[in-house]
Design an enzyme around this catalytic site. Structure first.
Site, PDB file in Angstrom:
ATOM      1  N   HIS A 226       0.831  -1.207   0.000  1.00 54.07           N
ATOM      2  CA  HIS A 226       0.000   0.000   0.000  1.00 54.07           C
ATOM      3  C   HIS A 226       0.867   1.260   0.000  1.00 54.07           C
ATOM      4  O   HIS A 226       0.683   2.168  -0.822  1.00 54.07           O
ATOM      5  CB  HIS A 226      -0.908  -0.035   1.237  1.00 54.07           C
ATOM      6  CG  HIS A 226      -1.760   1.181   1.435  1.00 54.07           C
ATOM      7  ND1 HIS A 226      -3.112   1.201   1.141  1.00 54.07           N
ATOM      8  CD2 HIS A 226      -1.474   2.421   1.935  1.00 54.07           C
ATOM      9  CE1 HIS A 226      -3.611   2.383   1.435  1.00 54.07           C
ATOM     10  NE2 HIS A 226      -2.635   3.149   1.923  1.00 54.07           N
ATOM     11  N   GLU A 227       1.831   1.318   0.922  1.00 55.46           N
ATOM     12  CA  GLU A 227       2.639   2.535   1.057  1.00 55.46           C
ATOM     13  C   GLU A 227       3.571   2.744  -0.135  1.00 55.46           C
ATOM     14  O   GLU A 227       3.803   3.876  -0.567  1.00 55.46           O
ATOM     15  CB  GLU A 227       3.447   2.492   2.356  1.00 55.46           C
ATOM     16  CG  GLU A 227       2.613   2.422   3.630  1.00 55.46           C
ATOM     17  CD  GLU A 227       1.627   3.579   3.774  1.00 55.46           C
ATOM     18  OE1 GLU A 227       1.823   4.632   3.127  1.00 55.46           O
ATOM     19  OE2 GLU A 227       0.645   3.414   4.524  1.00 55.46           O
ATOM     20  N   HIS A 230       1.803   4.476  -2.767  1.00 57.06           N
ATOM     21  CA  HIS A 230       1.851   5.931  -2.592  1.00 57.06           C
ATOM     22  C   HIS A 230       3.175   6.498  -3.088  1.00 57.06           C
ATOM     23  O   HIS A 230       3.212   7.550  -3.740  1.00 57.06           O
ATOM     24  CB  HIS A 230       1.695   6.284  -1.106  1.00 57.06           C
ATOM     25  CG  HIS A 230       0.310   6.125  -0.573  1.00 57.06           C
ATOM     26  ND1 HIS A 230      -0.812   6.542  -1.260  1.00 57.06           N
ATOM     27  CD2 HIS A 230      -0.139   5.600   0.608  1.00 57.06           C
ATOM     28  CE1 HIS A 230      -1.892   6.284  -0.533  1.00 57.06           C
ATOM     29  NE2 HIS A 230      -1.516   5.709   0.604  1.00 57.06           N
TER      30      HIS A 230
END
Length: 468
Positions: A226-227, A230
């Site tokens: 997920h990160e 980003h």
């Protein structure tokens, strides 16, 4: 001057601390980090220019086959005041990189769940396998960290915060306690100049060791997937919130809020079914298992436009990059009836010379590329170059069957017992022959004085080659 200003601004340290608490659902600190960065002088305009460049030049992944040119990103993991020993830290980092490679490459085990749900819930949305992959660096480490070639780029209590210029050229994992229910955070669009992704050790990878327990339901390594999304410019699907918001990805349905827990059916929001399995949602790890094709296009475009420093560095710090063009051509011929004349010939290209070769799995190495005088057997070909790139292949040599033809056949006449059989073995070897099932043998291939009957001619030589 904007690109220069942007580069300068991004290396500012943005360490974020949150009050300690136990999370009951996923929370990401990226929005808070990004809001802080957008308030810095000049940052907002520079960031918008970068986003516009990505939006205007998306790399299509439609109808793409396998990745001929993977985008390899070197990774370094830095554990800060966690109490986790180095052996465990390396195990956790390797595990996390393996998870991310599967998630980004679309070969994660639970992609089957997406394949089952997609036709009914999201018929117009496709997932995609990204050409982005990650390596835990092992070569040419920065000075001052006590790392030698062959060591993994993992440090213990040698860095502080979430930026270290010595580690420019890497995607850095800052592993430290965050608290406040926040599992991790990242800059929205990283630059590779010493920045990276921060994660709490309780949600890093899927391996518990060294006194650290990876906590369910966030124990499958999806926090880092997920990160890193980003870091590669993917926003949350709800973006700024509200049904008029956009994450700048064409194929992710609009939604105004995150999804939590583990859905298993259609959820309608803002008139469309929410794409809750995307790694950029807030669901529990078991219910995040895909990137959409649009998300993959956005990430790959961002990498090729903005993270060439990472791609270039991977060639010198990642063994995986250095070995991309290392290939070995294997040719072989089976053992014939003459015996002990099998052959394995090897030709290595790419990588770093000199090469060393073996056909016994590496027990005996040689610079010779040809192995002859071989008998029927299974051989374990192993080749290694000077950089440590390796090649393995199992080769099975068989024994050729002898070719036998009838050279002469004469039937008896009126039971006169004058029948004859003569055979010709088309092999370069000396054979002996039998017509009585192997009870007796002779040197001649001719069998005269035969009566009418069904005969089988057996042959054999002194190397064990036989046939009929």
């Amino acid at each position: 001057m904007k690109p220069f200003l942007f580069s300068s601004l991004l290396v500012l340290t943005t360490t974020v601390f949150f009050a300690q608490s136990t999370p009951d659902h996923r929370t990401c600190g990226t929005d808070s980090v990004h809001a802080h960065m957008m308030g810095l002088p000049g940052f907002s305009d520079a960031w918008k220019d970068k986003v516009d460049a990505v939006n205007d030049n998306l790399i299509s992944v439609a109808n793409r086959g396998e990745c001929d040119d993977p985008l390899i990103i070197p990774v370094a993991a830095h554990f800060q005041n966690t109490g986790i020993p180095i052996d465990c830290a390396i195990e956790m980092a390797l595990d996390q990189v393996e998870i991310m490679n599967a998630d980004f490459g679309g070969y994660n085990d639970d992609i089957a769940t997406w394949n089952n749900l997609q036709p009914q819930l999201w018929p117009a949305i496709s997932n995609a396998e990204s050409c982005i992959c990650f390596c835990l660096a092992t070569l040419n480490h920065p000075d001052g960290f006590g790392l030698e070639d062959g060591d993994y780029a993992v440090t213990i209590d040698q860095t502080d915060g979430d930026n270290d210029g010595a580690w420019s050229g890497y995607l850095n994992f800052w592993v430290r306690t965050i608290g406040g229910g926040v599992l991790g955070y990242s800059p929205l669009g990283g630059n590779g100049n010493g920045d990276g992704v921060t994660v709490d050790p309780a949600y890093f990878g899927s391996t518990s060791c060294g006194g650290n327990t990876v906590s369910p339901p966030f124990d499958l390594g999806r926090t880092m997937t997920h990160e890193v999304g980003h870091y590669l410019l993917l926003e949350h699907p709800w973006a700024g919130g509200g049904c008029a918001s956009s994450d700048d990805v064409a194929d992710t349905p609009v939604t105004d809020n995150p999804q939590f827990g583990c859905p298993n059916d259609e959820i309608i929001n803002c008139d469309e079914p929410i794409l809750w399995p995307t790694y950029m949602e807030y669901c529990d790890d078991p219910c995040l298992f895909m990137f959409s094709a649009g998300q993959v296009e956005r990430m790959e475009t961002y990498v090729t436009q903005n993270l060439t420093n990472l791609l270039d560095n991977s060639v010198t710090v990642c063994q995986e990059s250095a070995c991309l063009d290392f290939e070995v051509d294997v040719n072989f011929s089976d053992e014939t009836c003459a015996g002990n004349d099998g052959l394995i010939a090897l030709e290595a290209t790419g990588g770093t010379e000199p090469y060393n070769f073996s056909i016994d799995g590496g027990a005996v190495m040689t610079s010779n590329t040809s192995f002859n005088g071989l008998s029927e057997n299974t051989y374990n070909v192993y080749v290694i170059d000077d950089f440590g790139c390796e090649f393995f292949q199992e080769v099975e040599l068989e024994r050729d069957d002898p070719t036998i033809v009838v050279a002469d056949l004469q039937h008896e006449y009126c039971s006169d017992g004058a029948g004859l059989i003569e055979v010709d073995v088309q092999e370069n070897s000396v054979f002996e022959y039998s017509i009585d099932g192997g009870l007796s043998w002779q040197d001649s291939p001719v069998f005269p004085a035969l009566s009418s009957a069904l005969y089988e001619v057996l042959i054999q030589n002194n190397t064990g080659c036989s046939g009929s």
